[in-house]
Design a protein around this motif. Structure first.
Motif, PDB file in Angstrom:
ATOM      1  N   ILE A  92      69.034 -28.131   6.803  1.00  0.00           N
ATOM      2  CA  ILE A  92      67.365 -27.665   6.650  1.00  0.00           C
ATOM      3  C   ILE A  92      67.264 -26.346   7.142  1.00  0.00           C
ATOM      4  N   ALA A  93      66.797 -25.680   6.326  1.00  0.00           N
ATOM      5  CA  ALA A  93      66.790 -23.730   6.344  1.00  0.00           C
ATOM      6  C   ALA A  93      65.923 -23.322   6.391  1.00  0.00           C
ATOM      7  N   TYR A  94      65.637 -21.961   6.180  1.00  0.00           N
ATOM      8  CA  TYR A  94      64.649 -21.028   5.759  1.00  0.00           C
ATOM      9  C   TYR A  94      64.872 -20.344   4.521  1.00  0.00           C
ATOM     10  N   ASN A  95      64.190 -20.186   3.788  1.00  0.00           N
ATOM     11  CA  ASN A  95      64.316 -19.096   2.438  1.00  0.00           C
ATOM     12  C   ASN A  95      66.097 -19.861   1.370  1.00  0.00           C
ATOM     13  N   GLN A  96      66.355 -20.889   1.274  1.00  0.00           N
ATOM     14  CA  GLN A  96      66.768 -21.367   0.640  1.00  0.00           C
ATOM     15  C   GLN A  96      68.170 -20.636   1.341  1.00  0.00           C
ATOM     16  N   GLU A  97      68.669 -20.285   2.246  1.00  0.00           N
ATOM     17  CA  GLU A  97      70.164 -20.152   3.148  1.00  0.00           C
ATOM     18  C   GLU A  97      70.506 -21.723   3.430  1.00  0.00           C
ATOM     19  N   SER A  98      71.871 -21.853   3.372  1.00  0.00           N
ATOM     20  CA  SER A  98      72.610 -23.005   3.911  1.00  0.00           C
ATOM     21  C   SER A  98      72.258 -23.568   5.274  1.00  0.00           C
ATOM     22  N   LEU A  99      72.259 -22.555   5.755  1.00  0.00           N
ATOM     23  CA  LEU A  99      71.624 -22.860   7.685  1.00  0.00           C
ATOM     24  C   LEU A  99      70.875 -21.391   7.659  1.00  0.00           C
ATOM     25  N   LEU A 100      70.556 -21.762   9.160  1.00  0.00           N
ATOM     26  CA  LEU A 100      69.268 -20.857   9.294  1.00  0.00           C
ATOM     27  C   LEU A 100      68.415 -20.485   8.937  1.00  0.00           C
ATOM     28  N   GLY A 101      68.535 -19.003   9.180  1.00  0.00           N
ATOM     29  CA  GLY A 101      67.442 -18.423   8.478  1.00  0.00           C
ATOM     30  C   GLY A 101      67.462 -17.186   8.158  1.00  0.00           C
ATOM     31  N   LEU A 164      64.574 -10.955  19.733  1.00  0.00           N
ATOM     32  CA  LEU A 164      63.768 -12.948  19.798  1.00  0.00           C
ATOM     33  C   LEU A 164      64.127 -13.157  18.659  1.00  0.00           C
ATOM     34  N   TRP A 165      63.880 -14.714  18.855  1.00  0.00           N
ATOM     35  CA  TRP A 165      64.810 -15.917  17.517  1.00  0.00           C
ATOM     36  C   TRP A 165      62.854 -16.712  17.601  1.00  0.00           C
ATOM     37  N   TYR A 166      63.498 -17.683  16.217  1.00  0.00           N
ATOM     38  CA  TYR A 166      62.616 -18.348  15.187  1.00  0.00           C
ATOM     39  C   TYR A 166      62.940 -19.383  15.868  1.00  0.00           C
ATOM     40  N   HIS A 167      62.230 -20.639  15.882  1.00  0.00           N
ATOM     41  CA  HIS A 167      61.975 -22.283  15.735  1.00  0.00           C
ATOM     42  C   HIS A 167      61.389 -22.635  15.749  1.00  0.00           C
ATOM     43  N   TYR A 179      68.414 -28.450  15.640  1.00  0.00           N
ATOM     44  CA  TYR A 179      69.854 -28.812  15.681  1.00  0.00           C
ATOM     45  C   TYR A 179      70.198 -28.453  14.130  1.00  0.00           C
ATOM     46  N   ARG A 180      69.293 -29.445  13.128  1.00  0.00           N
ATOM     47  CA  ARG A 180      69.393 -29.419  11.564  1.00  0.00           C
ATOM     48  C   ARG A 180      69.635 -28.263  11.095  1.00  0.00           C
ATOM     49  N   GLY A 181      69.113 -27.205  11.564  1.00  0.00           N
ATOM     50  CA  GLY A 181      69.348 -25.701  10.767  1.00  0.00           C
ATOM     51  C   GLY A 181      68.351 -24.719  10.738  1.00  0.00           C
ATOM     52  N   ALA A 182      67.556 -25.641  11.627  1.00  0.00           N
ATOM     53  CA  ALA A 182      66.430 -24.266  11.420  1.00  0.00           C
ATOM     54  C   ALA A 182      66.124 -23.500  12.268  1.00  0.00           C
ATOM     55  N   ALA A 183      66.401 -22.399  12.360  1.00  0.00           N
ATOM     56  CA  ALA A 183      66.309 -21.473  13.674  1.00  0.00           C
ATOM     57  C   ALA A 183      66.703 -19.818  12.411  1.00  0.00           C
ATOM     58  N   GLY A 184      66.551 -19.403  13.118  1.00  0.00           N
ATOM     59  CA  GLY A 184      66.534 -17.496  12.782  1.00  0.00           C
ATOM     60  C   GLY A 184      66.370 -15.994  13.981  1.00  0.00           C
ATOM     61  N   VAL A 255      80.817  -1.963  19.167  1.00  0.00           N
ATOM     62  CA  VAL A 255      80.216  -3.095  18.176  1.00  0.00           C
ATOM     63  C   VAL A 255      79.413  -3.790  19.346  1.00  0.00           C
ATOM     64  N   ARG A 256      78.573  -4.060  19.285  1.00  0.00           N
ATOM     65  CA  ARG A 256      77.384  -5.214  19.254  1.00  0.00           C
ATOM     66  C   ARG A 256      77.469  -6.061  19.110  1.00  0.00           C
ATOM     67  N   LEU A 257      76.903  -7.377  19.673  1.00  0.00           N
ATOM     68  CA  LEU A 257      77.321  -8.912  19.667  1.00  0.00           C
ATOM     69  C   LEU A 257      76.044  -8.764  20.323  1.00  0.00           C
ATOM     70  N   ARG A 258      75.428  -9.242  19.380  1.00  0.00           N
ATOM     71  CA  ARG A 258      73.293 -10.070  19.534  1.00  0.00           C
ATOM     72  C   ARG A 258      73.822 -11.402  19.641  1.00  0.00           C
ATOM     73  N   LEU A 259      73.796 -11.583  20.929  1.00  0.00           N
ATOM     74  CA  LEU A 259      74.199 -12.675  21.302  1.00  0.00           C
ATOM     75  C   LEU A 259      72.830 -14.228  20.972  1.00  0.00           C
ATOM     76  N   LEU A 260      73.025 -15.667  21.186  1.00  0.00           N
ATOM     77  CA  LEU A 260      71.787 -16.140  20.643  1.00  0.00           C
ATOM     78  C   LEU A 260      71.842 -17.442  21.165  1.00  0.00           C
ATOM     79  N   ASN A 261      71.966 -17.907  22.293  1.00  0.00           N
ATOM     80  CA  ASN A 261      72.532 -19.798  22.643  1.00  0.00           C
ATOM     81  C   ASN A 261      71.198 -20.368  22.148  1.00  0.00           C
TER      82      ASN A 261
END
Ligand code: C2O
Ligand code: CU
Ligand code: CU
Length: 490
Positions: A92-101, A164-167, A179-184, A255-261
């Motif tokens: 499952i995903a947001y905005n027709q992405e293959s995964l996540l959003g 920040l993030w959404y889920h 887990y199925r993919g809904a996050a961004g 290079v900046r990495l925005r890490l999200l667990n």
């Protein structure tokens, strides 16, 4: 032999001894099963061979401005993603992405409307993790979006630059939907002058890194398990923005990495194999100063921003203690790099003064019933556990009776006052909305509740190990009117 055993059991005392031995064996078994569950099945990737897949970078979603309002549209629906299995994996995903959003790009001071449409055939919610928003816009378990419905979140961006993030946050089903993919991700920008001196070209030198472990059935479907035991459930494969064993070409500089667990239960302990790793931001914004780190630990729900340096190397690997290589960064001299050095001051965080505390509370994390709970109770939608007076500063003591946990609170960014009686390490001195604590730790935090009132809809506080959250380890608080303080006056 058999005969002798029978004789032995015929005597009552021997029967008792046998029963004790048998129960010891059973306990032994339980311990083994538990140990197996907590045993790390991580499939490790070595750095001997080059990484195999180009890192997927979620698109950046800028708002469309209508009548001065920044508008975003999110559509959650079914999709499928190429995880290198025999066939495409349903997700499952947001905005027709293959995964996540998409990564939502927000600006401090904006008035925002986000429309979230649910195209699934099951309920969901969408929560803005780390965002200081009114309870009715927070997207917690009370803001259910039924199939084919649209939920409108309206709020002003009142906080500083942060990742920040959404889920989804549906009661008992957060782990599964994430887990199925809904996050961004959500990136908030502000006009902090140091922002312009940091790498900030999204997807080029400012890279989102969403860490999630997963497992697959032999048909290539996602294999989901929710565990009410121990540390929660660990899966064997690491996906970074949905990519297995990824690489990315970046400028030969900072290079900046925005890490999200974004994992269900796993902690990551990250390091780099060459050059420097510098932490610049915790969950709620920039740290006061950049901090050089050997290793950075990031617990479920947690974010951190780091700077890595490819000025003098052709490649650099981001590594994790369990998974080995997380990401291979390849220096591409054709890309323009941000000039070193980093600004020496990033932020001026106003310390919350312990003398301004109006109220203290304690939250004890423990096993309750068949799952987990806080202060002896499992989560109940109909029960408000704590009522906070608007405008109060609170001192919360967090401790665990069983297991390790990740405390997360909605609406507010807090400061750590002490961990086990000591002031926090420099990297824990910034704004936080989640904090990891081990079984024996006691963490004391300070938080202000001076932005929104809602006597009807509560905010959540919970463990962000999603197995724990979904088996009861969540409680609710409301922020109500204080007779002498008016909302919006601070
Ligand atoms: Cu990341 Cu209550 O959530
Ligand atoms: Cu949250
Ligand atoms: Cu927990």
């Amino acid at each position: 032999m058999f005969h002798t055993k029978n004789l032995f059991l015929r005597r009552p005392r021997h029967r008792i001894i046998a029963a004790i031995i048998l129960s010891l064996l059973v306990i032994g078994c339980v311990i083994t099963v538990d140990a197996l569950l907590n045993d790390d099945p991580a499939v490790k990737i070595t750095t001997d061979a080059p990484a195999t897949h180009s890192l997927l970078v979620p698109p950046l979603l800028e708002p469309s401005i209508e009548d001065g309002i920044a508008h975003y549209q999110l559509d959650l629906g079914r999709s499928s993603h190429d995880f290198d299995q025999a066939q495409l994996t349903p997700t499952i995903a947001y905005n027709q992405e293959s995964l996540l959003g998409p990564t939502l790009h927000l600006y401090q001071g904006d008035q925002v409307v986000i429309d979230v449409t649910n195209h699934l055939d099951e309920d969901t919610t969408t929560h803005w993790h780390g965002a200081d928003v009114p309870a009715e816009a927070d997207g917690g378990p009370h803001s259910v979006i039924r199939p084919d419905e649209t939920w409108k979140a309206e709020f002003n961006v009142i906080q500083e630059a942060a990742t920040l993030w959404y889920h989804p946050h549906l009661k008992d089903h957060t782990a599964e939907q994430v887990y199925r993919g809904a996050a961004g991700l959500m990136i908030i920008d502000d006009d902090n002058p140091t922002s312009s001196q940091l790498p900030s070209t999204y997807g080029i030198d400012d890279i989102p890194i969403i860490l999630q472990d997963r497992d697959f059935t032999k048909d290539g479907e996602l294999d989901f398990t929710l565990s009410n035991k121990g540390k929660g459930f660990f899966y064997p494969y690491l996906t970074v923005n949905g990519t297995l064993d990824p690489y990315i070409n970046v400028p030969a500089g900072l290079v900046r990495l925005r890490l999200l667990n974004g994992s269900q239960a796993r902690l990551y302990k990250l390091s780099v194999d060459s050059g420097r790793m510098i932490m610049i931001a915790s969950e709620g914004g920039y740290l006061n100063q950049p901090i050089a780190m050997e290793q950075i630990m990031i617990s479920p729900g947690d974010r951190a921003e780091i700077i890595v340096d490819l000025s003098n190397v052709d490649r650099l690997n981001l590594l994790d203690v369990s998974f080995g290589r997380v990401l291979e960064l390849r220096a591409d001299r054709a890309l323009t790099a941000v000039a070193d050095p980093l600004p020496s001051t990033l932020n001026t965080i106003e310390k919350i003064d312990p003398n301004e505390v109006d109220h203290s509370r304690e939250f004890v994390f423990e096993k309750v019933g068949k799952g987990w709970g806080i202060n002896g109770q499992q989560m109940k939608l109909a029960r408000t556990d704590d009522v906070i007076q608007f405008g109060d500063t609170e001192r919360w003591t967090l401790r665990s009776v069983s297991g390790s946990h990740v405390f997360h609170v909605h609406q507010t960014q807090f400061q750590v006052l002490e961990r086990n009686g000591h002031p926090p390490e420099p990297y824990e001195q910034g704004w936080e909305d989640s904090i990891f604590f081990k079984g024996k730790d006691t963490v004391v935090i300070l938080a202000r509740f001076n932005t929104y009132i809602n006597p009807d809809i509560p905010y959540m506080l919970h463990c962000h190990i999603l197995d724990h959250e979904d088996t009861g380890m969540m409680s609710q608080f409301k922020i109500v009117n204080h007779p002498e303080r008016i909302e919006g006056s601070t």
